[in-house]
Design an enzyme around this catalytic site. Structure first.
Site, PDB file in Angstrom:
ATOM      1  N   ASP A  67       0.807  -1.226   0.000  1.00  0.00           N
ATOM      2  CA  ASP A  67       0.000   0.000   0.000  1.00  0.00           C
ATOM      3  C   ASP A  67       0.839   1.275   0.000  1.00  0.00           C
ATOM      4  O   ASP A  67       2.050   1.236   0.205  1.00  0.00           O
ATOM      5  CB  ASP A  67      -0.978  -0.012   1.192  1.00  0.00           C
ATOM      6  CG  ASP A  67      -0.351  -0.538   2.478  1.00  0.00           C
ATOM      7  OD1 ASP A  67       0.891  -0.572   2.556  1.00  0.00           O
ATOM      8  OD2 ASP A  67      -1.084  -0.905   3.399  1.00  0.00           O
ATOM      9  N   ASN A 136      -7.764  -3.717  14.153  1.00  0.00           N
ATOM     10  CA  ASN A 136      -9.150  -4.032  13.763  1.00  0.00           C
ATOM     11  C   ASN A 136      -9.202  -5.178  12.742  1.00  0.00           C
ATOM     12  O   ASN A 136     -10.224  -5.417  12.136  1.00  0.00           O
ATOM     13  CB  ASN A 136      -9.846  -2.788  13.191  1.00  0.00           C
ATOM     14  CG  ASN A 136      -9.124  -2.249  11.957  1.00  0.00           C
ATOM     15  OD1 ASN A 136      -8.144  -2.820  11.508  1.00  0.00           O
ATOM     16  ND2 ASN A 136      -9.628  -1.150  11.424  1.00  0.00           N
ATOM     17  N   HIS A 138      -7.310  -5.317   9.993  1.00  0.00           N
ATOM     18  CA  HIS A 138      -6.990  -4.957   8.611  1.00  0.00           C
ATOM     19  C   HIS A 138      -5.680  -5.576   8.155  1.00  0.00           C
ATOM     20  O   HIS A 138      -4.774  -5.817   8.952  1.00  0.00           O
ATOM     21  CB  HIS A 138      -7.030  -3.434   8.381  1.00  0.00           C
ATOM     22  CG  HIS A 138      -5.901  -2.660   8.980  1.00  0.00           C
ATOM     23  ND1 HIS A 138      -6.081  -1.478   9.655  1.00  0.00           N
ATOM     24  CD2 HIS A 138      -4.567  -2.872   8.989  1.00  0.00           C
ATOM     25  CE1 HIS A 138      -4.906  -1.001  10.036  1.00  0.00           C
ATOM     26  NE2 HIS A 138      -3.970  -1.835   9.647  1.00  0.00           N
ATOM     27  N   GLU A 143      -9.739  -2.363   5.208  1.00  0.00           N
ATOM     28  CA  GLU A 143     -10.363  -2.129   6.514  1.00  0.00           C
ATOM     29  C   GLU A 143     -11.644  -2.960   6.645  1.00  0.00           C
ATOM     30  O   GLU A 143     -12.174  -3.444   5.636  1.00  0.00           O
ATOM     31  CB  GLU A 143     -10.711  -0.637   6.647  1.00  0.00           C
ATOM     32  CG  GLU A 143      -9.510   0.299   6.614  1.00  0.00           C
ATOM     33  CD  GLU A 143      -8.657   0.262   7.875  1.00  0.00           C
ATOM     34  OE1 GLU A 143      -9.000  -0.466   8.834  1.00  0.00           O
ATOM     35  OE2 GLU A 143      -7.631   0.954   7.899  1.00  0.00           O
TER      36      GLU A 143
HETATM   37  C1  F6R Z   1       1.433  -1.781   6.212  1.00  0.00           C
HETATM   38  C2  F6R Z   1       0.109  -2.314   6.299  1.00  0.00           C
HETATM   39  C3  F6R Z   1      -0.689  -2.401   7.555  1.00  0.00           C
HETATM   40  C4  F6R Z   1       0.103  -2.848   8.778  1.00  0.00           C
HETATM   41  C5  F6R Z   1      -0.784  -2.931  10.019  1.00  0.00           C
HETATM   42  C6  F6R Z   1       0.001  -3.316  11.255  1.00  0.00           C
HETATM   43  O1  F6R Z   1       1.916  -1.806   4.869  1.00  0.00           O
HETATM   44  O2  F6R Z   1      -0.341  -2.669   5.281  1.00  0.00           O
HETATM   45  O3  F6R Z   1      -1.741  -3.289   7.332  1.00  0.00           O
HETATM   46  O4  F6R Z   1       0.698  -4.089   8.528  1.00  0.00           O
HETATM   47  O5  F6R Z   1      -1.384  -1.697  10.229  1.00  0.00           O
HETATM   48  O6  F6R Z   1       0.888  -2.295  11.561  1.00  0.00           O
HETATM   49  P1  F6R Z   1       1.945  -2.416  12.742  1.00  0.00           P
HETATM   50  O7  F6R Z   1       2.958  -3.439  12.296  1.00  0.00           O
HETATM   51  O8  F6R Z   1       2.554  -1.044  12.826  1.00  0.00           O
HETATM   52  O9  F6R Z   1       1.212  -2.844  13.965  1.00  0.00           O
END
Ligand code: F6R
Length: 242
Positions: A67, A136, A138, A143
């Site tokens: 992303d 959540n 994702h 989301e």
């Molecule tokens: C990042 C991404 C997000 C993260 C998720 C967890 O490219 O796609 O889905 O993997 O928000 O983030 P952390 O590792 O910071 O808890």
């Protein structure tokens, strides 16, 4: 699903790096799907150490990130392209032209998503997809929703995400309101999936995603239907697993 429990974040990172290293060694021209966020930082550090020791060669590897924020340039230190350069790409011998992140500067959402889908298609598909897990549920910027979005799409960021990101920007106008993300269908077509989780704050969502019902309200729950998922987590993150 394979579950690998480690004592702490450092060992989680080493274990995840073992799996990615094995992929790169066994298929030097592999396609790695990569993630940003805080969880994989230690994994990338470990991969860089192995590269420095001469144990890994990234010259044949293609990478495709999950992303990117819409509106951010690669030079913006909040962009995911910048993150990847800082944590991995600038430190190993991956060919820069073989590293793909959605084009945050493409204002035309349809065009940005179509060209990313084409990049993914032309790569021949992702061999190993690395994922972090949002609180959540994702994955990427997919989301909780009423349905699973299959291909690359443009997401409206929730107000809480916008507010949380505001501290990194000089003014509210500069805070991204949208992002481009790989879809669930693309993630599910990866040959192998590696999910990294760390910390007690992830324990409940790990349980819900991997042991609860499969629902687009918990996007990662779809991974229960993938035939080759490895979940690597520290004791704290895996503490609620039955
Ligand atoms: C990042 C991404 C997000 C993260 C998720 C967890 O490219 O796609 O889905 O993997 O928000 O983030 P952390 O590792 O910071 O808890």
């Amino acid at each position: 699903m394979r579950i690998i429990k480690t004592t702490d974040y450092e060992n989680m990172s080493r274990m995840a790096a073992n799996i990615i290293s094995a992929q790169v060694i066994l298929k030097p021209d592999c396609v790695l799907g990569l993630a940003t966020g805080s969880t994989p930082i230690g994994t990338y550090e470990e991969l860089v150490r192995r590269y420095d020791r001469g144990d890994l060669d990234f010259s044949g590897v293609t990478s495709i990130n999950l992303d990117e924020y819409k509106g951010l340039s690669p030079e913006n230190d909040q962009s995911y392209r910048y993150f990847m350069n800082e944590h991995l790409f600038s430190h190993v011998n991956i060919r820069p032209e073989k590293t793909y992140v959605p084009d945050g500067l493409e204002a035309d959402g349809e065009k940005a998503c179509a060209s990313y889908n084409e990049i993914i298609r032309q790569s021949g598909g992702i061999d190993l997809q690395l994922l972090g897990l949002g609180h959540n549920g994702h994955i990427g910027f997919n989301e909780p929703a009423d349905a699973f979005d299959k291909e690359t799409h443009c997401v409206d960021l929730t107000q809480s995400t916008i507010d949380a990101n505001a501290r990194f920007f000089a003014s509210m106008d500069e805070v991204p309101k949208q992002a481009y993300t790989m879809g669930i269908g693309t993630i599910m077509r990866a040959g192998k999936i590696l999910v990294v989780v760390s910390g007690a704050d992830k324990a409940q969502i790990v349980k819900d995603a991997f042991f609860g019902p499969v629902t687009p309200q918990v996007p990662a729950s779809i991974l229960q239907f993938h035939r080759d998922v490895t979940l690597v987590g520290d004791e704290a993150a895996l503490s609620l697993i039955p």
